[in-house]
Design a protein around this motif. Structure first.
Motif, mmCIF file in Angstrom:
data_model
loop_
_atom_site.group_PDB
_atom_site.id
_atom_site.type_symbol
_atom_site.label_atom_id
_atom_site.label_comp_id
_atom_site.label_asym_id
_atom_site.label_seq_id
_atom_site.Cartn_x
_atom_site.Cartn_y
_atom_site.Cartn_z
ATOM 1 N N LEU A 24 0.812 -1.222 0.000
ATOM 2 C CA LEU A 24 0.000 0.000 0.000
ATOM 3 C C LEU A 24 0.850 1.279 0.000
ATOM 4 O O LEU A 24 0.616 2.178 -0.814
ATOM 5 C CB LEU A 24 -0.968 -0.015 1.188
ATOM 6 N N PRO A 25 1.863 1.400 0.883
ATOM 7 C CA PRO A 25 2.710 2.605 0.817
ATOM 8 C C PRO A 25 3.451 2.736 -0.508
ATOM 9 O O PRO A 25 3.592 3.851 -1.035
ATOM 10 C CB PRO A 25 3.691 2.398 1.976
ATOM 11 N N ALA A 29 3.067 5.827 -3.053
ATOM 12 C CA ALA A 29 4.245 6.594 -3.456
ATOM 13 C C ALA A 29 4.373 6.634 -4.974
ATOM 14 O O ALA A 29 4.695 7.689 -5.549
ATOM 15 C CB ALA A 29 5.505 6.004 -2.833
ATOM 16 N N LEU A 30 4.115 5.521 -5.640
ATOM 17 C CA LEU A 30 4.213 5.472 -7.097
ATOM 18 C C LEU A 30 3.160 6.357 -7.756
ATOM 19 O O LEU A 30 3.442 7.077 -8.728
ATOM 20 C CB LEU A 30 4.063 4.032 -7.590
ATOM 21 N N ILE A 31 1.951 6.325 -7.233
ATOM 22 C CA ILE A 31 0.878 7.178 -7.772
ATOM 23 C C ILE A 31 1.222 8.647 -7.580
ATOM 24 O O ILE A 31 1.044 9.477 -8.479
ATOM 25 C CB ILE A 31 -0.471 6.834 -7.103
ATOM 26 N N ALA A 180 2.836 10.739 0.693
ATOM 27 C CA ALA A 180 1.988 9.650 0.217
ATOM 28 C C ALA A 180 2.425 8.313 0.813
ATOM 29 O O ALA A 180 1.585 7.489 1.201
ATOM 30 C CB ALA A 180 2.029 9.581 -1.311
ATOM 31 N N PHE A 181 3.738 8.097 0.898
ATOM 32 C CA PHE A 181 4.253 6.863 1.483
ATOM 33 C C PHE A 181 3.836 6.739 2.949
ATOM 34 O O PHE A 181 3.383 5.670 3.397
ATOM 35 C CB PHE A 181 5.779 6.818 1.370
ATOM 36 N N PHE A 182 3.965 7.845 3.705
ATOM 37 C CA PHE A 182 3.608 7.820 5.122
ATOM 38 C C PHE A 182 2.107 7.584 5.302
ATOM 39 O O PHE A 182 1.696 6.789 6.160
ATOM 40 C CB PHE A 182 4.016 9.148 5.773
#
Length: 197
Positions: A24-25, A29-31, A180-182
């Motif tokens: 999910l992270p 992050a990619l998006i 976004a990752f967090f």
């Protein structure tokens, strides 16, 4: 002891679905990276610095107080003048910008004093770095004329003219990706415990 057991239990629950904590992270992050680099339009910012001298007041004490007001309070007046329809409309007219309303230009402008001095900094944001420079310089010129005519200041001088910005001020791809990752990590942990309990 209970807290230690709870922590071990929580860790065990998370490890059972570690794939979700990773997936999910990473997906978030990619998006975010794709949107930041390929979807969002870069915005550039140029700035110019002006030196404003107000009309002298009688007495050194009053003059010193007046200088202080320039840095602390009159910047609000300058901000109002720079973003007024009179000034922004004249800038748009002189530069021949089509499809841009004075209110839209005003929303891209920020005006601040430098450390409570008579130095006024005007910043303008635009999607085109050259246009950001041109608008900023023209704003400084029109403000000079308007301040002398309308606000009765003695002199307005240009200290630093605007330059074409080298890099955009937004978006900030790396900050967006980290955020976004967090958020994805927190969401993954939340979903795991929601499923578990």
């Amino acid at each position: 002891m209970d807290m230690e057991i709870d922590l071990k239990e929580c860790l065990s629950i998370i490890l059972k679905k570690i794939w979700l904590v990773i997936l999910l992270p990473a997906a978030a992050a990619l998006i975010s990276a794709y949107v930041s680099f390929f979807v969002l339009t870069p915005v550039y910012e140029a700035n110019t610095t002006l030196y404003v001298i107000n009309q002298s007041m009688d007495g050194n004490e009053k003059l010193a107080y007046n200088d202080l007001l320039v840095g602390q309070y009159l910047v609000k007046d300058y901000r109002g003048l720079v973003t007024s329809r009179t000034v922004t409309g004249q800038v748009i007219k002189e530069l021949g910008i089509e499809g841009l309303q004075p209110e839209q230009l005003a929303a891209r402008i920020s005006v601040n004093s430098r450390d409570d001095t008579r130095l006024i900094e005007i910043r303008v944001q635009d999607k085109n770095p050259v246009m950001a420079r041109d608008i900023t310089d023209k704003l400084g010129e029109v403000f000079m004329e308007s301040a002398i005519d309308l606000m009765k200041v003695d002199t307005v001088s240009i200290v630093d003219r605007a330059r074409v910005p080298d890099a955009p001020v937004k978006p900030n791809p790396f900050l967006n990706i980290a955020a976004a990752f967090f958020i994805g990590l927190m969401a993954a942990v939340g979903i795991i415990f929601l499923i578990e309990f």
